[in-house]
Design an enzyme around this catalytic site. Sequence first.
Site, PDB file in Angstrom:
ATOM      1  N   LYS A  69      60.074 -55.730 -57.827  1.00  0.00           N
ATOM      2  CA  LYS A  69      60.658 -54.593 -58.548  1.00  0.00           C
ATOM      3  C   LYS A  69      59.574 -53.984 -59.442  1.00  0.00           C
ATOM      4  CE  LYS A  69      64.823 -53.707 -61.407  1.00  0.00           C
ATOM      5  NZ  LYS A  69      66.002 -54.344 -62.032  1.00  0.00           N
ATOM      6  N   SER A 144      70.411 -52.074 -60.985  1.00  0.00           N
ATOM      7  CA  SER A 144      69.222 -51.246 -60.917  1.00  0.00           C
ATOM      8  C   SER A 144      68.205 -51.700 -59.870  1.00  0.00           C
ATOM      9  CB  SER A 144      68.538 -51.210 -62.286  1.00  0.00           C
ATOM     10  OG  SER A 144      68.080 -52.500 -62.645  1.00  0.00           O
ATOM     11  N   SER A 168      71.983 -56.447 -62.436  1.00  0.00           N
ATOM     12  CA  SER A 168      71.062 -55.676 -61.594  1.00  0.00           C
ATOM     13  C   SER A 168      70.452 -56.394 -60.400  1.00  0.00           C
ATOM     14  CB  SER A 168      69.940 -55.106 -62.442  1.00  0.00           C
ATOM     15  OG  SER A 168      70.409 -53.940 -63.065  1.00  0.00           O
TER      16      SER A 168
HETATM   17  N1  GLN Z   1      73.987 -51.774 -64.935  1.00  0.00           N
HETATM   18  C1  GLN Z   1      73.654 -52.398 -66.178  1.00  0.00           C
HETATM   19  C2  GLN Z   1      73.024 -51.389 -67.103  1.00  0.00           C
HETATM   20  O1  GLN Z   1      72.936 -50.267 -66.735  1.00  0.00           O
HETATM   21  C3  GLN Z   1      72.756 -53.580 -65.961  1.00  0.00           C
HETATM   22  C4  GLN Z   1      71.346 -53.214 -65.703  1.00  0.00           C
HETATM   23  C5  GLN Z   1      70.496 -54.407 -65.410  1.00  0.00           C
HETATM   24  O2  GLN Z   1      70.978 -55.505 -65.164  1.00  0.00           O
HETATM   25  N2  GLN Z   1      69.182 -54.197 -65.464  1.00  0.00           N
HETATM   26  O3  GLN Z   1      72.635 -51.707 -68.167  1.00  0.00           O
END
Ligand code: GLN
Length: 466
Positions: A69, A144, A168
Amino acid sequence: MDFRTTTIRELHEQLVSGTVTPESLLTESRLVIHQRDASIHAFIEVFNDQQETVDVTAGVLAGIPMAVKDNILYKGHIASAASKILENYQASYDATVVELLQQQHAVIVGRLNMDDSAMGTSTESSYYGITRNPLDETRVPGGSSGGPAAAVAAGMVSYALGSDTGGSIRQPAACCGVVGLKPTYGSVSRNGLIAMSSSLDVIGPITNSVEDAETIFNVIGTYDPRDNTSVSYDVRKQYQTKNTNTKVIGIPRSFLEVDGLDPEVLENFNSSIRKMEVAGYTIVDIDLPNLKHSLAVYYILQPAEVSSNLARYDGVRYGLSLKGEDLIDSYKKTKTAGFGREVQRRIMLGTYVLSSGYHDEYYYKARQLRAKITEEIREVFETVDIIATPTAPNVAFPFGAKKDPISLYLEDVFTVPYNLTGNPAISIPSGTNSEGMPFGMHFTAPMFCEDKLFEVGKDFERAILE
Ligand code: GLN
């Protein structure tokens, strides 16, 4: 050779016996990327600087193509967290996880797309454009870590590393029909992960099978003195000895009655759990009364930490730097141009909940609730071995279907609690709906009991096939 259907262990055996070579695996990876990534766009950048010679005996990951990532530092390569503000930021050191991969001669083929600064659930907010779901390109891959999940699901690489702050790794894994592991907080080093919410962030693998997730965890789950939240092996052992080794799965029934849960998701969850019962597990209902507050708690603590962590991108030390009339004006110009809309929203929310007068009302209260939820989970693990829920309330949705931020936040309702508590959790494919979109089964284990997740997870993979 298909990365989708060959485990890391099998690839390793083939490499050692000489039936495949590191070159042929890299060629396969590049070929699939060439064939599919023009439309999927899992990669922000494909690297061309892999080692010429790989010692296939250097470790189980030697010679096997993987990708990271875009928020994990790989020395000499750009790591932008898919944000304009870090567009040209070149990593000056390797993340500990990258170092561990390199010791094993793993082959890093590129950096993968994600929501801007790891905030989001659909990979629609990346500065570099969207990633498409390989199973249906009109739909999001989740987020994400949408790039990592899509790259693995499309067979571009054998596995990928993502990060999970509220879901994510697990939610995109569920959306793309692959396995996603969020290790226990403190078991995998965060050194070299671009910090978002330091008390919640964890690095973990996205793989084709539970066995592969275990293989990767065994390599990256080491103690690291360079991360002051890394937990020593002695402490880990103290948690592990409390493991009961029975087969009881707890279901927080009332928590499953959340708004917006797709009835098909619930139906799939219930039928999948019945299969575990047939496989010899005892299923019990559990009561976790404060779990329903997790999302609200997360959306106070997470922005608070974001506002503090992202303050370093001021146009002076790192990344984008726009000159204004004076210092304040330069800050404004840089941050307005460099951060995406959602990132700006979180910084403002975080600044608000930390501001004098509101700190006690929001931030402090949220911290108290976090402690309560953590205690609730700790207690429930005295009676059950695993907690099960669906991974997400919906399958992968079409692009643009969720425009208001709250509806995107709700996608994390089942994953967020365990970032607050630190427990390890895994998402495993659990069949598909009538349109061929995958469901995810989500298991959570006691702290530092990843072993339990792998054992139950493998049983689940078998049960689902029958
Ligand atoms: N969807 C969650 C957020 O927007 C988690 C994001 C993540 O785990 N990096 O914060």
